[in-house]
Design a protein around this motif. Structure first.
Motif, mmCIF file in Angstrom:
data_model
loop_
_atom_site.group_PDB
_atom_site.id
_atom_site.type_symbol
_atom_site.label_atom_id
_atom_site.label_comp_id
_atom_site.label_asym_id
_atom_site.label_seq_id
_atom_site.Cartn_x
_atom_site.Cartn_y
_atom_site.Cartn_z
ATOM 1 N N LYS A 88 0.839 -1.200 0.000
ATOM 2 C CA LYS A 88 0.000 0.000 0.000
ATOM 3 C C LYS A 88 0.875 1.253 0.000
ATOM 4 O O LYS A 88 0.603 2.240 0.671
ATOM 5 C CB LYS A 88 -0.937 0.002 1.206
ATOM 6 N N ALA A 89 1.964 1.175 -0.720
ATOM 7 C CA ALA A 89 2.943 2.260 -0.763
ATOM 8 C C ALA A 89 3.134 2.665 -2.216
ATOM 9 O O ALA A 89 3.847 2.006 -2.965
ATOM 10 C CB ALA A 89 4.258 1.788 -0.160
ATOM 11 N N ALA A 90 2.436 3.725 -2.611
ATOM 12 C CA ALA A 90 2.539 4.174 -4.001
ATOM 13 C C ALA A 90 3.728 5.123 -4.138
ATOM 14 O O ALA A 90 3.788 6.147 -3.458
ATOM 15 C CB ALA A 90 1.252 4.876 -4.417
ATOM 16 N N VAL A 91 4.662 4.756 -4.988
ATOM 17 C CA VAL A 91 5.804 5.649 -5.235
ATOM 18 C C VAL A 91 5.311 6.787 -6.127
ATOM 19 O O VAL A 91 4.729 6.558 -7.183
ATOM 20 C CB VAL A 91 6.973 4.888 -5.882
ATOM 21 N N MET A 92 5.509 8.018 -5.652
ATOM 22 C CA MET A 92 4.951 9.176 -6.346
ATOM 23 C C MET A 92 5.921 9.742 -7.374
ATOM 24 O O MET A 92 5.518 10.368 -8.332
ATOM 25 C CB MET A 92 4.600 10.286 -5.359
ATOM 26 N N GLY A 93 7.194 9.563 -7.143
ATOM 27 C CA GLY A 93 8.154 10.111 -8.088
ATOM 28 C C GLY A 93 9.562 9.670 -7.742
ATOM 29 O O GLY A 93 9.840 9.270 -6.609
ATOM 30 N N LYS A 142 18.717 9.591 -6.720
ATOM 31 C CA LYS A 142 18.025 8.344 -6.368
ATOM 32 C C LYS A 142 17.179 8.477 -5.122
ATOM 33 O O LYS A 142 17.181 7.633 -4.234
ATOM 34 C CB LYS A 142 19.020 7.197 -6.240
ATOM 35 N N GLU A 143 16.451 9.571 -5.068
ATOM 36 C CA GLU A 143 15.498 9.753 -3.985
ATOM 37 C C GLU A 143 14.107 9.438 -4.524
ATOM 38 O O GLU A 143 13.785 9.791 -5.656
ATOM 39 C CB GLU A 143 15.550 11.211 -3.497
ATOM 40 N N ILE A 144 13.304 8.774 -3.698
ATOM 41 C CA ILE A 144 11.923 8.554 -4.108
ATOM 42 C C ILE A 144 10.993 9.101 -3.028
ATOM 43 O O ILE A 144 11.384 9.216 -1.869
ATOM 44 C CB ILE A 144 11.603 7.053 -4.340
ATOM 45 N N SER A 145 9.799 9.475 -3.432
ATOM 46 C CA SER A 145 8.790 9.811 -2.425
ATOM 47 C C SER A 145 7.692 8.765 -2.537
ATOM 48 O O SER A 145 7.355 8.308 -3.628
ATOM 49 C CB SER A 145 8.254 11.220 -2.630
ATOM 50 N N ARG A 149 0.514 9.457 4.360
ATOM 51 C CA ARG A 149 1.675 10.323 4.554
ATOM 52 C C ARG A 149 2.603 10.178 3.351
ATOM 53 O O ARG A 149 2.566 9.180 2.655
ATOM 54 C CB ARG A 149 2.511 9.909 5.774
ATOM 55 N N VAL A 150 3.449 11.198 3.162
ATOM 56 C CA VAL A 150 4.485 11.069 2.143
ATOM 57 C C VAL A 150 5.805 10.822 2.858
ATOM 58 O O VAL A 150 6.154 11.542 3.791
ATOM 59 C CB VAL A 150 4.594 12.344 1.280
ATOM 60 N N GLU A 151 6.503 9.787 2.454
ATOM 61 C CA GLU A 151 7.800 9.483 3.047
ATOM 62 C C GLU A 151 8.862 9.519 1.953
ATOM 63 O O GLU A 151 8.571 9.258 0.799
ATOM 64 C CB GLU A 151 7.801 8.084 3.679
ATOM 65 N N HIS A 152 10.079 9.819 2.366
ATOM 66 C CA HIS A 152 11.174 9.862 1.390
ATOM 67 C C HIS A 152 12.223 8.814 1.720
ATOM 68 O O HIS A 152 12.519 8.578 2.879
ATOM 69 C CB HIS A 152 11.840 11.234 1.398
ATOM 70 N N TYR A 153 12.737 8.216 0.684
ATOM 71 C CA TYR A 153 13.796 7.230 0.859
ATOM 72 C C TYR A 153 14.847 7.491 -0.203
ATOM 73 O O TYR A 153 14.547 7.970 -1.282
ATOM 74 C CB TYR A 153 13.258 5.814 0.673
ATOM 75 N N ARG A 154 16.070 7.130 0.163
ATOM 76 C CA ARG A 154 17.145 7.258 -0.823
ATOM 77 C C ARG A 154 17.815 5.898 -0.930
ATOM 78 O O ARG A 154 17.787 5.107 0.006
ATOM 79 C CB ARG A 154 18.131 8.318 -0.359
ATOM 80 N N SER A 184 3.605 12.424 -24.149
ATOM 81 C CA SER A 184 3.703 13.632 -23.328
ATOM 82 C C SER A 184 4.530 13.352 -22.073
ATOM 83 O O SER A 184 4.711 12.210 -21.669
ATOM 84 C CB SER A 184 2.318 14.142 -22.967
ATOM 85 N N THR A 185 4.989 14.422 -21.491
ATOM 86 C CA THR A 185 5.892 14.327 -20.346
ATOM 87 C C THR A 185 5.218 13.637 -19.167
ATOM 88 O O THR A 185 4.013 13.750 -18.988
ATOM 89 C CB THR A 185 6.296 15.736 -19.900
ATOM 90 N N SER A 186 5.998 12.940 -18.382
ATOM 91 C CA SER A 186 5.473 12.295 -17.189
ATOM 92 C C SER A 186 6.024 13.014 -15.972
ATOM 93 O O SER A 186 7.188 13.352 -15.928
ATOM 94 C CB SER A 186 5.938 10.845 -17.184
ATOM 95 N N ARG A 187 5.166 13.260 -15.014
ATOM 96 C CA ARG A 187 5.590 14.033 -13.841
ATOM 97 C C ARG A 187 5.073 13.404 -12.562
ATOM 98 O O ARG A 187 4.023 12.776 -12.558
ATOM 99 C CB ARG A 187 4.991 15.446 -13.917
ATOM 100 N N SER A 188 5.767 13.658 -11.507
ATOM 101 C CA SER A 188 5.290 13.299 -10.185
ATOM 102 C C SER A 188 4.092 14.202 -9.872
ATOM 103 O O SER A 188 4.044 15.324 -10.361
ATOM 104 C CB SER A 188 6.437 13.535 -9.209
ATOM 105 N N PRO A 189 3.130 13.800 -9.075
ATOM 106 C CA PRO A 189 2.984 12.478 -8.448
ATOM 107 C C PRO A 189 2.368 11.462 -9.407
ATOM 108 O O PRO A 189 1.504 11.804 -10.210
ATOM 109 C CB PRO A 189 2.032 12.760 -7.288
ATOM 110 N N ALA A 190 2.817 10.232 -9.288
ATOM 111 C CA ALA A 190 2.327 9.181 -10.172
ATOM 112 C C ALA A 190 0.881 8.817 -9.872
ATOM 113 O O ALA A 190 0.207 8.228 -10.700
ATOM 114 C CB ALA A 190 3.222 7.943 -10.045
ATOM 115 N N ARG A 191 0.414 9.117 -8.668
ATOM 116 C CA ARG A 191 -0.991 8.914 -8.309
ATOM 117 C C ARG A 191 -1.479 10.196 -7.640
ATOM 118 O O ARG A 191 -0.690 10.904 -7.020
ATOM 119 C CB ARG A 191 -1.133 7.753 -7.306
ATOM 120 N N PRO A 192 -2.811 10.489 -7.763
ATOM 121 C CA PRO A 192 -3.297 11.712 -7.123
ATOM 122 C C PRO A 192 -3.027 11.702 -5.614
ATOM 123 O O PRO A 192 -3.118 10.660 -4.982
ATOM 124 C CB PRO A 192 -4.812 11.690 -7.388
ATOM 125 N N ILE A 193 -2.704 12.864 -5.082
ATOM 126 C CA ILE A 193 -2.440 12.955 -3.645
ATOM 127 C C ILE A 193 -3.055 14.246 -3.126
ATOM 128 O O ILE A 193 -2.936 15.297 -3.755
ATOM 129 C CB ILE A 193 -0.915 12.879 -3.354
#
Lengths: 107, 530, 373, 108
Positions: B82-87, B92-95, B101-106, D87-96
């Protein structure tokens, strides 16, 4: 619509049977299963009507990607029901445009 | 910010395999997945896999998922669900979205294993409730125990459409038809044959004209297309269905790779936009790898090997295994991958494939390609078909395997060595008439394509027994009667169930033996309960 | 190849607007853009069409555009550019903030702008969704906002229909000199001849101008923006804050578009491809929710970033280059080019054609920069 | 770098087609006809079509329609689909939600 006995998977693990409200009606579903699954088991196909053309929409991808199945859940619109777990006494409403109000003309 | 040696995005077959490989070499690994359950699509795949033993062939997808998970857990891999990576950001950091909550990992390395998403086909009415993706049907049936609908139309005859079509039958839905705009069945013939013999019609060179209904689907209009994909006037048919299921292909889920600024290419052979990777799966962003469907659409078995290769490459790069060790493993994995990419469905230009013959030169069944089943008269020449002159000896296997698919569990299943896949893994299995068949039924249950049958024409004067793989509920009782269906699903007449074997080793594939008039012995391939 | 009447380098809102106004003067320009139309700042800004808090030198351009061009622009271009003239609120939470606003207001008033300080109650009347923390605001009723992406594409579409030529995916590398004057440009793929070259390529203009020994004192700075899903209509004003921690508005579609900075931008990545940083969107959100707690449930669907071409004195360069006849600069907009783009487009077109624009551009000369002592 | 494109006018009037009513972008309810018209108006890339029409700018950010839009643009321009850059892809990958995003980075 529920599969009582599956030839390969046998039975499905489910949470406890709980009540929830769908557009004011009391329905039953299993706690923790996606809202969309509980609704479909109760025969609900239409989750929302679109903003522009007022067209009905329901489940499409079932994995949280397409966002077609969004509804107003506990007052918050645009909730993806296919990946949001059902909870006891949840209030689930058909979404019209972006609200639960059929007559809403704010958009 | 929490830092890991290796972050893996996606707990499917590719991601978990990469995690297992890296963790087994001593790396500290975390896997993120947006779903409630790990395993990616594996837990929705209830059919037995193709391949060889090392590819976990003849195991059901969800059991492979369970094993991978256990293996990963035992190695101390953290799996965060249940952890969607947002970007993916610089350095090499991900959120990650976790519990609101939003968490960050490297990480020192990132493996992107986000899989694929379904392609969709727009047609009038495709926004109606009741039009769904095949993946949605699988999710509802196999994860949540819910039928997506009562009467279903499957659009697309690739492996996904065929496999999900079969799962719909297993879930108790009625599959009204499989249609495809292409003139030939896209997936494995054996998958098509499983559907056809239950009576599911295949409409090839057919497209969907529109979904009918006001508030939800109540029917579908389909129509034939000619060789240049133009609709043929007057060919329209109306199917009464409440669900239209689309299985028109997959495309790599490359969004995250693009947020990581990986160089991309549009590669039709790989299913669309993929990051350009070296042979170990590393993208143009150093330290960021892409494996599995996100790197190019293939089967889960290939994804697992790609995951292992990336896991090994990262382990070597970070000093956990020696160069010699890495080279050995890479070669082993690469060979295994190449095996899977062999054959007429393999990882090569489909346009150049011979549609008339197998690699060995056998004629391909055109009926299988256009109708989903082989005609009785086409069966004879394949090496898995027991020649007529030996059939009077007693029980014999009939292997209706006519396409070059990388798969050989049948060979391992027969302890007596009656079945052989000689040479390449994609070669058609052959039967050895000098070996006596004991009718153990293991070949029947081992064949992921359910293409092996046991026939005994000496059962009783005028009668034969036909043993078929059977995966439906409820299992018929011995002594009960029903209809014997031929490969096209047409009823031949009444059959009696002689016995139903089922054991743990058979893994939910029962062997149903039915008694039929001897003249149906090479025709009866399904049993329909009255 | 046929010689072009005018070459415009850059297919952003400025380049496209210039091409359109040139076309209205019957001059068919060639616009060359290295990426796609509206790739730069034109698709990466908050969409403000405002006069308030403008530098006094820029204000006449903004006032002219708002009075004479923006109201009819959608009709004129045949595309709805979503112009909405419902005022600009610059919100204050502290006495310090009010002091900042007072300075801005005094300056605006002195130049004839309808701009005033309003108290908490009046802010609430205009925009009921502000938080209790907001104690005052500056209010300019004639300000507003539009859709910068659509505006750029609308200018492009209309200019193209009127005969302007556009080429995308070709990168201008240098300016050619012929007999002491501008002779054209050289790209990664070839050369194009023209006596008139207008540089409207944002920060990239600097390197191109450098090829003929002209320098433009500007830096690039990263800004980020975010957009939400469709929300019920809440307020039509353009919003800014005295603290400058975010800006934005609700679009015609219903989504909110907000932009902002963290303060860390000057120390960001050296990568040319603008990236979003993980700290920025949260920072913008915190700022926004401090002023508008009611929109916390809006879903962010996308964040993006882009470069600002920030001039040494934060005012653009709109000028002919005297020592190199044929070269005109229209760059260094410093993050406020969108609102004045129609006036800039019109003025630059006039400047290039007859040297005498309706609105004076004297304050924007390229040689205005002097050392401190 | 982007492929070079000369933005020549498409000759002749825009010709409607029978299937123009087909919804392509399900989120923003953008039709095939609107996309075809946008290409006719000069929008030759996915980002341009998206910014012009909002196709792919909705809640799902083009996850379902981007390939379809790509195909329509390519067909109108006579290109192979792959030649139209996605088209460009941007964060966030899912709505937040903004309130969730706002909590990010705050010291606990």
């Amino acid at each position: 619509m529920r599969i009582d006995h599956h030839p390969i998977l046998k039975t499905f693990e489910k949470g406890k049977l709980v009540k929830f409200l769908y557009d004011g009606k009391v329905m039953e579903g299993y706690e923790g299963e996606p809202i969309a699954v509980a609704l479909r088991a109760n025969g609900v196909m239409i989750h929302r009507y679109t903003s522009k053309h007022n067209d009905p929409r329901g489940v499409f991808c079932a994995i949280g990607r397409c966002t077609d199945c969004v509804m107003v859940v506990d007052g918050e619109p645009n909730i993806r029901t296919c990946i949001t777990p059902l909870q006891e006494d949840m209030k689930i409403e058909t979404q019209y445009g972006i609200s639960n109000n059929k007559e809403d003309e704010s958009i | 910010m929490k830092r890991y040696e290796l972050i893996i995005i996606g707990a499917g077959p590719a991601g978990l395999s990469a995690a297992i490989e890296a963790a087994s070499n001593g790396m500290q690994v975390i896997v993120f997945d947006e779903n409630e359950r790990p395993g990616g699509q594996l837990f929705k795949q209830i059919h037995k896999f193709f391949g060889s033993k090392e590819h976990k062939a003849k195991e059901r997808g969800f059991r492979i998922g369970e094993k991978l998970l256990k293996e990963a857990e035992d190695l101390g891999v953290e799996v965060q669900l249940k952890a969607a990576v947002m970007g993916i950001f610089d350095d090499k950091e991900i959120s990650v979205m976790l519990d609101g909550r939003v968490e960050h990992y490297r990480a020192n390395n990132i493996v992107i294993a986000t899989g694929a998403s379904e392609k969709m086909l727009p047609f009038p009415g495709w926004t109606l409730p009741g039009v769904i993706g095949a993946g949605a049907a699988q999710t509802m049936m196999n994860l949540h125990g819910l039928k997506p609908g009562a009467r279903v139309l499957m659009v697309g005859s690739g492996n996904v459409g065929l496999v999900v079509g079969y799962q719909l039958l297993q879930a108790g839905c009625k599959l009204e038809a499989v249609i495809d705009a292409a003139p030939r069945v896209g997936g494995y013939g054996v998958h098509a044959a499983k559907l056809a013999r239950t009576g599911v019609p295949f409409y090839m060179s057919h497209t969907i004209k529109e979904a009918d209904g006001d508030s939800c689907v109540k029917g579908a209009a389909i129509l034939a297309v000619d060789s240049s994909w133009q609709p043929i006037p007057g060919s329209e048919k109306y199917l009464e269905v409440d669900t239209i299921c689309m299985a028109v292909g997959l495309s790599p889920m490359s969004q995250l790779a693009r947020t990581a600024h990986c160089e991309m290419e549009n590669n039709p052979l790989k299913g669309g936009l993929v990051s350009i990777c070296n042979k170990y799966g590393e993208t143009s962003t150093p330290g960021v790898y892409a494996v599995g469907d996100v790197a190019g659409i293939e089967e889960a078995s290939s994804a697992m090997i790609q995951g292992k290769i990336a896991g090994a490459a990262i382990s070597f790069d970070k000093g956990y295994i020696s160069e010699a060790e890495f080279t050995t493993r890479y070669e082993e994995y690469q060979n295994s991958l190449m095996q899977l990419r062999e054959g007429m469905f393999g990882h090569k230009d489909k346009d150049s494939a011979d549609t008339e013959h197998t690699e060995e030169g056998y004629t391909l069944s055109q009926s299988l390609l256009s109708k989903g089943y082989m005609e009785a008269e086409e069966i004879g020449e394949y090496p898995g078909i027991y020649p007529a002159e030996y059939r009077s000896k007693g029980v014999f296997p009939v292997i209706e395997c006519s396409q070059n698919i990388p798969c050989n569990p049948c060979q391992d299943a027969c302890k007596r060595g009656c079945i052989k896949v000689s040479g390449k893994i994609t070669n058609l299995p052959s039967v050895d008439t000098s070996v006596e068949c004991t009718a153990c039924g293991m070949c029947v249950v081992s064949c992921p394509g359910q293409a092996i049958f046991l026939v005994d024409e000496t059962l009783a004067p005028g009668y034969a027994s036909v043993a078929i793989p059977y995966e439906f509920y409820p299992l018929p009782e011995p002594g009960s009667k029903g209809l014997a269906l031929d490969r096209s699903g047409t009823s031949l007449g009444e059959a009696e169930v002689l016995k139903v074997q089922s054991s743990k080793a058979m893994d939910e594939t029962a062997v149903l033996t039915m008694k039929v008039p001897v003249e149906w012995s090479m025709q009866a391939r399904f049993f329909q309960v009255y | 190849m046929q010689k072009k009447e005018v070459i415009i380098v850059g297919g952003g809102v400025i380049g496209c607007a210039i091409a359109y106004y040139l076309a209205r003067l019957n001059v068919k320009a060639l616009v060359i853009e290295s990426e796609e139309i509206g790739h730069g700042g034109s698709s990466r800004n908050g969409g403000g069409v405002r006069q308030s808090a403008r530098d006094p030198r820029e204000l006449p351009l903004a006032m002219h555009a708002i009075r004479y061009i923006w109201p009819d622009l959608s009709d004129e271009l045949g595309v709805d550019v979503e112009y909405c003239q419902e005022g600009n609120l610059r919100l204050a939470k502290t006495e310090e903030h009010i002091k900042i606003l007072e300075r801005v207001i005094a300056q605006g008033i002195s130049l004839g702008l309808d701009l005033r300080l309003i108290d908490q109650q009046e802010v609430r009347e205009i925009c009921p969704y502000v938080s209790d923390e907001v104690i005052a605001a500056s209010y300019c009723p004639t300000d507003g906002h539009g859709n910068p992406m659509v505006t750029t594409l609308a200018y492009y579409k209309r200019a193209r229909e009127m005969g302007a030529e556009f080429i995308t995916g070709e990168m201008v590398q240098s300016i050619l000199i012929r007999k002491g004057k501008v002779g054209g440009i050289k790209t990664n793929l070839g050369t194009y001849e023209s006596d008139q070259v207008i540089l409207a390529a944002g920060y990239e203009s600097r390197a191109i101008a450098n090829t003929v020994g002209i320098d433009i004192p500007m830096q690039r700075t990263l800004v980020e923006a975010l957009v939400t899903d469709q929300q019920p209509y809440m307020f039509p004003q353009m919003i800014g804050t005295a603290a400058s921690d975010f800006y934005g508005h609700q679009t015609k579609h219903g989504s909110f578009v907000f932009g902002g900075m963290t303060g860390m931008e000057p120390y960001g990545s050296e990568v040319d491809n603008p990236i979003t940083r993980s700290i920025t969107a949260p920072s913008i959100c915190r700022a926004i929710l401090g002023y508008f707690p009611a929109i916390g449930q809006a879903n962010i669907v996308r964040t993006w970033s882009g470069w600002l071409d920030v001039c040494a004195d934060h005012v653009p360069i709109l000028s002919k280059v005297d020592e190199l006849p044929g070269l005109t600069l229209a760059c260094a907009f410093s993050g406020h080019g969108y609102g004045i783009a129609p006036a800039v487009g019109q003025s630059i077109a006039e400047l290039v054609i007859n040297g005498n624009p309706t609105l004076s551009l004297d304050a924007f000369r390229y040689d205005r920069f002097q050392p401190k002592s | 770098m982007t492929m070079k494109m000369e933005r020549k006018l498409i000759q002749g009037d825009f010709i409607p087609r029978a299937d123009d009513e087909l919804i392509v972008c399900r989120c923003e309810e953008i039709t095939q006809g609107e996309i075809r018209k946008a290409v006719y108006d000069g929008m030759f890339t996915m980002n341009e079509v998206k910014r012009y029409l909002r196709a792919g700018m909705g809640l799902c950010q083009g996850q379902t329609c981007s390939r379809l839009v790509q195909n329509i643009i390519a067909r109108e321009l006579g290109l192979a689909p792959g030649e139209v850059e996605i088209s460009t892809s941007r964060s966030p990958a899912r709505p937040i939600q903004m309130k969730q995003m706002a909590k990010d980075g705050v010291k606990k």
